[in-house]
Each structure stands twice: as C-alpha cells, then as structure tokens.
Design an enzyme around this catalytic site. Structure first.
Site: not given
Ligand code: IVH
Length: 703
Positions: A47, A126, A128, A130, A239, A308, A332, A426, A429, A444, A450
């Site tokens: 430091d 084009e 896509k 991944d 791209y 595009k 997609k 829940c 809680c 809940c 909670c």
C-alpha cells in the site's frame, strides 16, 4: 534507511526514475498476488509503494501512462483486468425466430426510411459466431488495444492477451492506408477441433474440461497471465466497425472486403443479398436455410444468421433502439433438445418474492453444452406438464436463455412416482406463499424479512447494469446479510464506518483479508456518485428495466424532480400522473408498478436513506452532449417530409430531447408540419415555441 524525499520536493528527473521503479515493483507484486496467488510483500509495504506512486503520478501527470498499474484501481484490480470505456458502445442484436419476424424486420426498415415498395434493400447475411465479442483498436495503423464487451459501455482490457493472437498471425499488427483511429469488432472463438484437442490436454493434465467451445474461448481469453492465453488455440472473426476517424467504405460489404485486404479474418460464409424490388426476405431466408443445413459441418459453432443493411448511410439513419441497432437482426437457429432424468425440484425465491421451481438434472449435452439445471417456470407449468421427480424429461436450450423443461417422456416414468406438490410456505423464511388473483406466480409474503428476497434485491442492486459494485458477489452478499452487516442498499454505504467501529471487523473473518476489505470499500466509494438511470434501475421496481429507467431519467432529468413527481403521482390521476404515462413506453401498467413502489412508506424511507449517501448525476448531463435540444420536451405534430415520425423521434431522443405526446406548459418545442391541428393550436394558446420541420433540422444540425 533514510526517509524518502517528500513527493512535493522531487525534481522531475528524480520523479521519473522513482516512478519507473515503483511501477515495475507494483506490477510485479500485483501479478504475484492476483495471478499467482503468492503475495511477495505484506499489505502495508504494498500500500505504501502504491500510494507513493499515485502521489508522484498526480504531481507529474505525464508520468502516468496507460500502462501504469495505478490505472487498475481498486475495483478493477479486484478482477485483475483494467477497464476500458468503449468510444462507441458495444451493443447487442435483436433476435428473429421465425420467417415472419424476418419479413417484419425488413418492413420496419422500409417504413422507418419511408422507402417506396419497389426500392430494393441490399443486405449482408453472416453466420452468427458463438463466441465472445471483442473490440480491436488500431491507431495510426498499429494495433493498440483490445477490450471485451463488458456491459457494453465498459469492457476489460485484454490487450496483452490479444497480442498473443497477433503473434500467432490470427490478426494483423499493422494495417496500411487506414484512418488514424479504426476500431474493428468481432468475435473470439475456438474451433471445434481445437476445443476437443484442448479438452484432451486439460484432462491429461488433471484439469477440468470445458463444457463447450464458447466457455473454452472465454476462459482462455480472460486469463490474467497472457502466457496461458498464448498456449490456448483461440481464433477470431471480425464483422463490424466501431470508432472510426475517417470514411472507410460506403457499405458493410465493402468494409468487409477492406478488412480482408488488411489481413483480418472474415468468415467465408458471408453473403451479400442484393434486394429485389419487392423484398429481400426470400434471399435472406435462403442463406438461413443453407447455413442451417451446413451448420454441423462448419468448424466453428454458430447459433444463427445475422442480417445487416448494407448501406452505411441507411444504417446511420436507422440508428438504435435501446441496446440494438434497427439495421441488423440475428435470426436464431431453433433450440436444441435432449432428454435426461430429473433428480430434484428446488424452489428458489427471487427478488420480488416469486417462487421459481428449478429442475436439477442428470448432466446432459445439449447441442454442445452440458446442462444440469433447467427452469420449470411456475406451479401451473408443473401441473400442466405433470412433471415429477424421477421423470425422464425433454429439455431444450435456445441461445443464452436458461434451459427449459419442455415435456415429460411418459413411458419412462417410474411406477412409484408421485405428483409434485408446490409448497404453500416460502422455503427460505417460512412465510405464506400467496398467489394473487390472475397471477401465475406464487410469492413469498415475507417481504424484507425474507433473507432470500433481501439478498436477491441486493444482488440486483449491485449488478453490472445497476450500481456495478465489484467485490459484492453472491458469496459476499450471503455472508454480509447472514452476518447482519447489510439489510438493504443504504447499509452498503455505511458499511465502512460500521466496520471501523466494530470490535470484530470484517478482516477478522475467514476469507476477508485486509486487502479485500480495502478494495471493497474503494469499489463502494467509487459508486457514491451514480447516474440517475442506474439508480432508478437498481431499485428493482417491477417492469422497470434498463430502457424504462433510462426513459424516466431522461424525462425527469434530476433525482429530486423524479422523486417529487412520483410522490405527487401516487395521489391519483393528477397532472403528475398524466405526465408519467405520457412518456414513451410507460403505460398504466408500468406506471402502476412504479407508483406501487412509491405508495409504500418503507420503500420511501429506504430510498431516502440511500439517496442521503449518494450524489446522483442528472440524466441530461450524461446524455445531453452539447445539443441545444438536450433535455427539452418536444412534440411532433402534422406531416413530416424529410424523415418519418419514428426517425424524427429517434434522432431527437439520441440528442437528449424528450419526445412527448401532448402539449403542456412544460413543452419546449412543438415541431409542426402541414396538417397540424389541435396540438398546434394548443401550443399557440400556451405560448410554446412552434418550429417548422426545417427549423428543427437547422436547430439539431440535421441540415
Ligand atoms: S454485429 C451493433 N455480426 O452477437 C451490433 N454480431 O447477439 C454489432 N455476433 O454482441 C454486432 N456474430 O458478439 C454481429 N456476424 C456477426 C456476429 C455477431 C456473432 C455476436 C456479437 C454480438 C452478439 C449479439
């Protein structure tokens, strides 16, 4: 040892020498600490050296330099990478799932640009890729910097790691005849063959294999030690264009050609679809069909096709909506499915108390990704599909969404299986879980008592697109909530003072070293100044996502004004309420949720407690730039000739103006075209400035 010369007395020459030594020292200690997990010096020594370096750099700013370890301050250093603000934001793409979505995409463009029906639109289609997006900055024809996408505004500095790709000839180091600044964007990925090879080596070395090529690429790029990245077989495709100081091409296809000429890798499967008079959609769908058919045979994973608009001038006019361009869309590929056994159903409690059932599965590979959890949505869905523990289920994964259970395979059900009973309490809680009329979700009723809800709200609050506080990850939030250190957002900002006064400060707990605590406080302190839109988003009001938060911030500009207007609008259908619902995309339903938040006293107390610790930046100051219409309320009425209504509105908003639907005293300008009627009359009655379309263009620098 004699005490060091005070920084104020250093000569520039002494400063230069000492800064260089300190920089080298601090950088080495940083690497030892962060990357090697083997600190070389104690915290105090580190430091002191760092503080002195900062002091010298402050007195002699020329010595700073982008490479100084002091640039990796506090929070950023916690992750090990410096941060880079993108000169042009890195955005995402809207998705199309059906052929109709693609047709609609083209029609939208036609409408927005007011193109005649027989005007062809050329597109580039084009694959896509991944992988993970990257921005590569070249200055004066030399590679300078590489950054990941991060939150779109700010990414991580992975320059050193990307240099290893340059060294392997995957990217050019120098480009000739380029504009002074050129930012090229693309995707880092790993080929399927390299992925299998790497996993084989990982397993041989006793290391964990990667689940899929995308994870392998991300894990390899985000290595603190570039030597590790260098040993990993990463590839890249480019791209898109980011920041650019000159004219580079009239259209995207031409730009890709130039990139190829410079030696950048561009996918060989890019195609130009020249529009025919009626529509380009058929041509785009033909590319989609071809790529879908060839997908498995490609050496890299693709998850769709990106279309595009080719012409850059049209791209410019189309601009962006929220975080995606209007001129591009990702079509997609369908979700990939697999079957596996469901071992258990866990009930998770979310930020607003919603109980969400999650399926725990026997791990299974779905289109290249190992899946062990899937969403079951809600009680009704479990009943509808009759999903039971022990069943064999069909799961599917589409893009980045959480995998889902789509169906049960009935003839593989064990004979002793029992229907799943959704809990009435829940699981965290113990409060009653209530299902409001007309809602699918069970919630809940424990509210802020909670712990699950408290933690989830805090997680949202500190998330990347909200307060973005590094050092408050899931585990630390669990610890701080369980230990009673933090119960709500305001507590984050009093933590440092309470810690200082505590007899058992955080550093005494396992996993909380001195350095970690100091870094956390630095990260928190850095967020005491916050943009209004981030604050609004961070509150976690139902239906108020990033885009709505931004709209609210731009409309009300300052925190005090927003707070007061909301408090007024709670009272009923008054002027403040009408103003709220006049904001684009805020209808009675969203307004209802915002006001439900303001109707709760405990929310107001929490908000005011929080605001007391913050300095909230006005929205206009963030977006306005120097446009004379920034922060102004504008109404468009009548016919426009130079651009469509949607285009006019988008342009106005991009300059920081607020486009509102009705004229009131608060309106700054009414832009009236031929045929304007009641709104123009109202403006004249109230004395609001009336502009012609041409006046407006002149004012906004459009013509
Ligand atoms: S263009 C302004 N083209 O997909 C938008 N993106 O879902 C610029 N991606 O963040 C993006 N292949 O990481 C574009 N051929 C391609 C792409 C591509 C993959 C990724 C990119 C983007 C994400 C959006």
């Amino acid at each position: 040892m004699s005490p060091p010369i005070p920084v104020a007395s250093l000569t520039p020459f002494e400063a230069r020498i000492e800064a260089a030594t300190l920089r080298e020292q601090v950088a080495r200690w940083d690497t030892a600490y962060h990357a090697d997990d083997a600190p070389e010096v104690d915290d105090a020594t580190y430091d002191a050296a760092r503080r002195r370096l900062v002091a010298i750099e402050q007195r002699f700013p020329d010595l700073g330099g982008a490479a100084s370890p002091t640039r990796k301050v506090g929070a950023a250093a916690a992750e090990g990478f410096g941060k880079i603000r993108h000169a042009v934001p890195m955005l995402s793409l809207d998705n199309a799932f059906t052929d109709d979505d693609v047709g609609e995409f083209e029609s939208r463009i036609r409408r927005f640009l007011a193109l005649p029906p027989d005007q062809p639109i050329a597109f580039v289609a084009e694959p896509k890729i991944d992988g993970l997006s990257i921005s590569l900055r070249y200055e004066d024809g030399c590679f300078r910097q590489a950054a990941t996408r991060g939150d779109g505004a700010e990414g991580e500095d992975v320059t050193a790691n990307v240099r290893t790709l340059i060294a392997r000839g995957k990217l050019p180091e120098r480009i000739v005849d380029a504009p002074q600044v050129l930012e090229v964007r693309g995707e880092i990925y790993m080929t399927k063959a390299d992925f299998l090879d790497l996993n084989r080596r990982q397993e041989e070395a006793g290391d964990k294999p990667f689940a899929n090529p995308r994870n392998a690429a991300a894990g390899s790029l985000r290595q603190l030690d570039p030597a590790i990245t260098a040993a990993r077989p990463l590839s890249v495709f480019v791209y898109a264009l980011g920041d650019c100081s000159g004219d580079i091409a009239p259209c995207h296809s031409e730009f890709l050609r130039r990139l190829r000429d410079w030696g950048f890798p561009v996918s060989e499967r890019v195609e130009t679809v020249d529009g025919v008079a009626a529509s380009s959609t058929d041509g785009l769908l033909a590319v989609y069909g071809r790529l879908g058919r060839d997908r498995a045979g490609l050496d890299y994973d693709i998850d769709g096709v990106v279309y595009k608009v080719d012409r850059f001038d049209w791209q410019q006019r189309l601009g962006f909506v929220s975080r995606s361009p209007r001129w591009a869309i990702a079509h997609k590929f369908p979700a990939e499915q697999a079957t596996t056994r469901l071992d258990a159903i866990e009930i998770q409690v979310g930020r607003t108390g919603v109980l969400t059932p999650v399926a725990h599965l026997q791990p299974v590979n779905v289109g290249g990704v190992v899946v062990s959890r899937a969403s079951l949505h809600n009680e009704d869905e479990i009943v509808r599909k009759d999903v039971r523990v022990g069943d064999t289920v069909v799961i599917q994964r589409a893009g980045d969404v959480i995998p889902q259970v789509v169906a049960v395979v009935p003839d593989r059900r064990p004979s002793d299986s029992l229907p799943f009973i959704f809990p009435d309490l829940c699981p965290v809680c113990g409060a009653h879980a209530i299902r409001a009329e007309g809602e699918v979700a069970k919630r809940c009723s424990g509210g802020l008592s909670c712990k699950a809800q408290v933690k989830e709200r805090l997680r949202h609050f500190v998330g990347r697109t909200a307060f973005d506080i590094e050092g408050l990850g899931d585990e630390n939030i669990d610890f701080l909530v369980e230990g009673g250190w933090i119960g709500g957002p305001a507590d984050i900002f009093t933590l440092e003072a309470r810690n200082a006064a505590s007899l058992t400060p955080l550093k005494n707990f396992k996993g909380w070293g001195d350095r970690k605590v100091v870094k956390l406080f630095a990260a928190i302190a850095a967020r005491r100044t916050i943009a209004l839109e981030r604050l609004i988003f961070a509150l976690g009001i139902r239906q108020v996502g990033e885009a709505t938060a931004k709209r609210l911030a731009r409309h009300y500009v300052g925190f005090a004004r927003w707070r007061a207007a909301m408090a007024e609008a709670v009272a009923g259908e008054n002027e403040a309420y009408h103003e709220l619902v006049s904001i684009e995309d805020i209808g009675p339903s969203v307004a209802g949720d915002i006001l439900a938040f303001f109707a709760e006293d405990h929310n107001l107390t929490a908000l005011d407690d929080l605001a007391a610790h913050l300095s909230v930046t006005d929205a206009a100051a963030v977006v306005a730039g120097d446009s004379p219409v920034a922060g102004k309320a504008v109404v468009f009425t009548g016919e426009l000739t130079a651009m469509t209504r949607a285009e006019a509105k988008a342009r106005a908003e991009s300059l920081g103006a607020k486009v509102v639907g009705s004229v009131s005293r608060k309106t700054d300008y009414v832009v009236a075209g031929p045929g304007a009627g009641s709104k123009l009359a109202e403006a004249q009655k109230l004395g609001v400035a009336v502009l012609s379309e041409q006046d407006w263009l002149t004012l906004t620098g459009g013509e």
